[in-house]
Each structure stands twice: as C-alpha cells, then as structure tokens.
Design a protein around this motif. Sequence first.
Motif, PDB file in Angstrom:
ATOM      1  N   GLU A  89       0.852  -1.192   0.000  1.00 21.54           N
ATOM      2  CA  GLU A  89       0.000   0.000   0.000  1.00 21.54           C
ATOM      3  C   GLU A  89       0.888   1.242   0.000  1.00 21.54           C
ATOM      4  O   GLU A  89       2.064   1.172   0.344  1.00 21.54           O
ATOM      5  CB  GLU A  89      -0.903   0.048   1.237  1.00 21.54           C
ATOM      6  N   TYR A  90       0.287   2.349  -0.350  1.00 23.09           N
ATOM      7  CA  TYR A  90       0.964   3.647  -0.265  1.00 23.09           C
ATOM      8  C   TYR A  90       0.706   4.149   1.155  1.00 23.09           C
ATOM      9  O   TYR A  90      -0.191   4.921   1.419  1.00 23.09           O
ATOM     10  CB  TYR A  90       0.406   4.588  -1.338  1.00 23.09           C
ATOM     11  N   ARG A  91       1.511   3.652   2.078  1.00 24.32           N
ATOM     12  CA  ARG A  91       1.277   3.864   3.500  1.00 24.32           C
ATOM     13  C   ARG A  91       1.366   5.337   3.901  1.00 24.32           C
ATOM     14  O   ARG A  91       0.582   5.802   4.715  1.00 24.32           O
ATOM     15  CB  ARG A  91       2.248   3.022   4.324  1.00 24.32           C
ATOM     16  N   THR A  92       2.320   6.069   3.360  1.00 24.39           N
ATOM     17  CA  THR A  92       2.440   7.483   3.711  1.00 24.39           C
ATOM     18  C   THR A  92       1.129   8.208   3.412  1.00 24.39           C
ATOM     19  O   THR A  92       0.645   8.987   4.233  1.00 24.39           O
ATOM     20  CB  THR A  92       3.614   8.136   2.963  1.00 24.39           C
ATOM     21  N   LYS A  93       0.558   7.939   2.257  1.00 32.21           N
ATOM     22  CA  LYS A  93      -0.697   8.596   1.896  1.00 32.21           C
ATOM     23  C   LYS A  93      -1.792   8.235   2.891  1.00 32.21           C
ATOM     24  O   LYS A  93      -2.529   9.112   3.367  1.00 32.21           O
ATOM     25  CB  LYS A  93      -1.121   8.199   0.479  1.00 32.21           C
ATOM     26  N   ARG A  94      -1.916   6.968   3.230  1.00 25.98           N
ATOM     27  CA  ARG A  94      -2.951   6.546   4.171  1.00 25.98           C
ATOM     28  C   ARG A  94      -2.761   7.216   5.524  1.00 25.98           C
ATOM     29  O   ARG A  94      -3.709   7.755   6.111  1.00 25.98           O
ATOM     30  CB  ARG A  94      -2.956   5.027   4.350  1.00 25.98           C
ATOM     31  N   LEU A  95      -1.520   7.222   6.024  1.00 27.28           N
ATOM     32  CA  LEU A  95      -1.270   7.817   7.337  1.00 27.28           C
ATOM     33  C   LEU A  95      -1.525   9.322   7.345  1.00 27.28           C
ATOM     34  O   LEU A  95      -2.153   9.843   8.272  1.00 27.28           O
ATOM     35  CB  LEU A  95       0.167   7.527   7.780  1.00 27.28           C
ATOM     36  N   VAL A  96      -1.050  10.021   6.321  1.00 22.61           N
ATOM     37  CA  VAL A  96      -1.271  11.468   6.259  1.00 22.61           C
ATOM     38  C   VAL A  96      -2.766  11.762   6.200  1.00 22.61           C
ATOM     39  O   VAL A  96      -3.267  12.640   6.919  1.00 22.61           O
ATOM     40  CB  VAL A  96      -0.527  12.100   5.066  1.00 22.61           C
ATOM     41  N   LEU A  97      -3.494  11.017   5.382  1.00 29.55           N
ATOM     42  CA  LEU A  97      -4.931  11.253   5.278  1.00 29.55           C
ATOM     43  C   LEU A  97      -5.660  10.907   6.580  1.00 29.55           C
ATOM     44  O   LEU A  97      -6.622  11.587   6.958  1.00 29.55           O
ATOM     45  CB  LEU A  97      -5.525  10.490   4.099  1.00 29.55           C
ATOM     46  N   ASP A  98      -5.208   9.878   7.274  1.00 29.11           N
ATOM     47  CA  ASP A  98      -5.815   9.546   8.575  1.00 29.11           C
ATOM     48  C   ASP A  98      -5.644  10.705   9.560  1.00 29.11           C
ATOM     49  O   ASP A  98      -6.594  11.107  10.229  1.00 29.11           O
ATOM     50  CB  ASP A  98      -5.183   8.284   9.167  1.00 29.11           C
ATOM     51  N   TRP A  99      -4.418  11.234   9.658  1.00 32.03           N
ATOM     52  CA  TRP A  99      -4.174  12.367  10.553  1.00 32.03           C
ATOM     53  C   TRP A  99      -4.955  13.591  10.079  1.00 32.03           C
ATOM     54  O   TRP A  99      -5.552  14.315  10.893  1.00 32.03           O
ATOM     55  CB  TRP A  99      -2.692  12.716  10.614  1.00 32.03           C
ATOM     56  N   TYR A 100      -4.950  13.835   8.783  1.00 29.07           N
ATOM     57  CA  TYR A 100      -5.660  14.980   8.217  1.00 29.07           C
ATOM     58  C   TYR A 100      -7.148  14.902   8.563  1.00 29.07           C
ATOM     59  O   TYR A 100      -7.761  15.890   8.991  1.00 29.07           O
ATOM     60  CB  TYR A 100      -5.458  15.029   6.697  1.00 29.07           C
ATOM     61  N   ASP A 101      -7.739  13.719   8.393  1.00 24.43           N
ATOM     62  CA  ASP A 101      -9.161  13.543   8.696  1.00 24.43           C
ATOM     63  C   ASP A 101      -9.438  13.756  10.184  1.00 24.43           C
ATOM     64  O   ASP A 101     -10.454  14.361  10.549  1.00 24.43           O
ATOM     65  CB  ASP A 101      -9.634  12.154   8.266  1.00 24.43           C
ATOM     66  N   ALA A 102      -8.554  13.268  11.049  1.00 21.18           N
ATOM     67  CA  ALA A 102      -8.736  13.464  12.493  1.00 21.18           C
ATOM     68  C   ALA A 102      -8.682  14.950  12.848  1.00 21.18           C
ATOM     69  O   ALA A 102      -9.487  15.443  13.651  1.00 21.18           O
ATOM     70  CB  ALA A 102      -7.669  12.685  13.269  1.00 21.18           C
ATOM     71  N   MET A 103      -7.769  15.667  12.229  1.00 23.87           N
ATOM     72  CA  MET A 103      -7.665  17.110  12.472  1.00 23.87           C
ATOM     73  C   MET A 103      -8.899  17.836  11.941  1.00 23.87           C
ATOM     74  O   MET A 103      -9.424  18.739  12.597  1.00 23.87           O
ATOM     75  CB  MET A 103      -6.392  17.659  11.830  1.00 23.87           C
ATOM     76  N   THR A 104      -9.356  17.426  10.769  1.00 21.07           N
ATOM     77  CA  THR A 104     -10.539  18.047  10.179  1.00 21.07           C
ATOM     78  C   THR A 104     -11.765  17.820  11.067  1.00 21.07           C
ATOM     79  O   THR A 104     -12.560  18.747  11.286  1.00 21.07           O
ATOM     80  CB  THR A 104     -10.786  17.499   8.757  1.00 21.07           C
ATOM     81  N   ARG A 105     -11.931  16.600  11.582  1.00 22.67           N
ATOM     82  CA  ARG A 105     -13.051  16.311  12.488  1.00 22.67           C
ATOM     83  C   ARG A 105     -12.987  17.218  13.712  1.00 22.67           C
ATOM     84  O   ARG A 105     -14.007  17.784  14.135  1.00 22.67           O
ATOM     85  CB  ARG A 105     -13.037  14.848  12.922  1.00 22.67           C
ATOM     86  N   ALA A 106     -11.809  17.354  14.293  1.00 25.65           N
ATOM     87  CA  ALA A 106     -11.651  18.203  15.480  1.00 25.65           C
ATOM     88  C   ALA A 106     -12.041  19.642  15.160  1.00 25.65           C
ATOM     89  O   ALA A 106     -12.728  20.297  15.956  1.00 25.65           O
ATOM     90  CB  ALA A 106     -10.218  18.133  15.995  1.00 25.65           C
ATOM     91  N   ILE A 107     -11.636  20.124  14.003  1.00 23.98           N
ATOM     92  CA  ILE A 107     -11.977  21.488  13.594  1.00 23.98           C
ATOM     93  C   ILE A 107     -13.492  21.640  13.453  1.00 23.98           C
ATOM     94  O   ILE A 107     -14.089  22.582  13.978  1.00 23.98           O
ATOM     95  CB  ILE A 107     -11.254  21.856  12.280  1.00 23.98           C
ATOM     96  N   HIS A 108     -14.131  20.701  12.755  1.00 27.19           N
ATOM     97  CA  HIS A 108     -15.578  20.794  12.507  1.00 27.19           C
ATOM     98  C   HIS A 108     -16.388  20.644  13.787  1.00 27.19           C
ATOM     99  O   HIS A 108     -17.479  21.214  13.893  1.00 27.19           O
ATOM    100  CB  HIS A 108     -16.015  19.773  11.455  1.00 27.19           C
ATOM    101  N   LEU A 109     -15.868  19.886  14.747  1.00 31.86           N
ATOM    102  CA  LEU A 109     -16.575  19.703  16.019  1.00 31.86           C
ATOM    103  C   LEU A 109     -16.173  20.761  17.047  1.00 31.86           C
ATOM    104  O   LEU A 109     -16.646  20.737  18.173  1.00 31.86           O
ATOM    105  CB  LEU A 109     -16.292  18.305  16.572  1.00 31.86           C
ATOM    106  N   ASN A 110     -15.267  21.663  16.626  1.00 35.80           N
ATOM    107  CA  ASN A 110     -14.757  22.709  17.517  1.00 35.80           C
ATOM    108  C   ASN A 110     -14.184  22.104  18.804  1.00 35.80           C
ATOM    109  O   ASN A 110     -14.449  22.581  19.900  1.00 35.80           O
ATOM    110  CB  ASN A 110     -15.847  23.741  17.831  1.00 35.80           C
ATOM    111  N   GLN A 111     -13.436  21.028  18.626  1.00 36.25           N
ATOM    112  CA  GLN A 111     -12.797  20.333  19.739  1.00 36.25           C
ATOM    113  C   GLN A 111     -11.297  20.351  19.526  1.00 36.25           C
ATOM    114  O   GLN A 111     -10.824  20.446  18.390  1.00 36.25           O
ATOM    115  CB  GLN A 111     -13.281  18.889  19.822  1.00 36.25           C
ATOM    116  N   PRO A 112     -10.542  20.222  20.601  1.00 34.73           N
ATOM    117  CA  PRO A 112      -9.086  20.157  20.416  1.00 34.73           C
ATOM    118  C   PRO A 112      -8.700  18.864  19.706  1.00 34.73           C
ATOM    119  O   PRO A 112      -9.334  17.826  19.881  1.00 34.73           O
ATOM    120  CB  PRO A 112      -8.531  20.192  21.837  1.00 34.73           C
ATOM    121  N   TYR A 113      -7.688  18.970  18.894  1.00 32.90           N
ATOM    122  CA  TYR A 113      -7.136  17.785  18.232  1.00 32.90           C
ATOM    123  C   TYR A 113      -6.270  17.062  19.249  1.00 32.90           C
ATOM    124  O   TYR A 113      -5.386  17.650  19.868  1.00 32.90           O
ATOM    125  CB  TYR A 113      -6.299  18.214  17.026  1.00 32.90           C
ATOM    126  N   LEU A 114      -6.541  15.797  19.443  1.00 36.61           N
ATOM    127  CA  LEU A 114      -5.782  15.006  20.407  1.00 36.61           C
ATOM    128  C   LEU A 114      -4.969  13.955  19.667  1.00 36.61           C
ATOM    129  O   LEU A 114      -5.522  13.019  19.106  1.00 36.61           O
ATOM    130  CB  LEU A 114      -6.731  14.328  21.402  1.00 36.61           C
TER     131      LEU A 114
END
Length: 137
Positions: A89-114
């Motif tokens: 797999e293209y692991r770097t892409k998967r990992l970056v997108l996983d972190w990106y999605d977690a950060m995006t969720r935190a932003i949309h929920l107005n919660q701190p990114y943990l």
Amino acid sequence: MGPTAPDLATWITARVLELTYTAHDLAPYARDLDDHGPPFVWEPGRRELIRAELDAAYFQLYGLVRDDVEYVLDTFAVLREREERAHGEYRTKRLVLDWYDAMTRAIHLNQPYLPALHPAPGQGQRHSGSGVCCNQP
C-alpha cells in the motif's frame, strides 16, 4: 488544526525535535530548543507516524482540502511505488490522510485535536548514557 495558535510552535517543535535529535553531536541544537535530555532513539515506525502527522498539520495550515491533499500525495510516484512494493500500500498517503481527517473532524466539532501517539511526540524513548549512539538505520 488541533493546537491553538500559541501552542502551535510548541506542538511542531516537539515533533521536529524528536525526528532530528537522534545523535549526541546534536545536543547544542537540542539545547537551543530547551531540551536537555539525551538524543531520541531512532524508531522507524514512530518516526513514520510523526512525519505523517506533521505533513497533515502543514496541509491543514495551508488550507488544503482533502482532494488537494490526495493530489499532492499522488505526485510522489517514486515513494508510492516503493511503499506499494514494500508494504502492499501507499502507507504514507494513508497515514497522512488519517491524521488529516482526524484534524478536520476536530476542527468541525470545535474540539481540540488530540494526537493518538503515546508517548506524545517529544516524549519518546531516549538513549541512556553519554557515549556514542548508533540510532539510525
């Protein structure tokens, strides 16, 4: 992104320090960053996660939407091919997108990114003693 503006420099510095301070001859650099411990142990899997988290944070800071992040990551054809051969797999892409999605969720929920990395970046395993260390592959 997750960290608040005043904490952003500290958040980034902890990750960059752990990625870069891996040998005793870099101690003056670490001291400049107010770190007085021994160098960090070179842990490939942990380093991969920290790099991906930093990449995701920079994409957030530059305001890229997910489709743009995917496009940018897809431009690294050599990395993609190497990782697909080595890991299936293209692991770097998967990992970056996983972190990106977690950060995006935190932003949309107005919660701190943990961050999910334990111990936290900048708190990883360190070399003991003051002798020469060989912590790079």
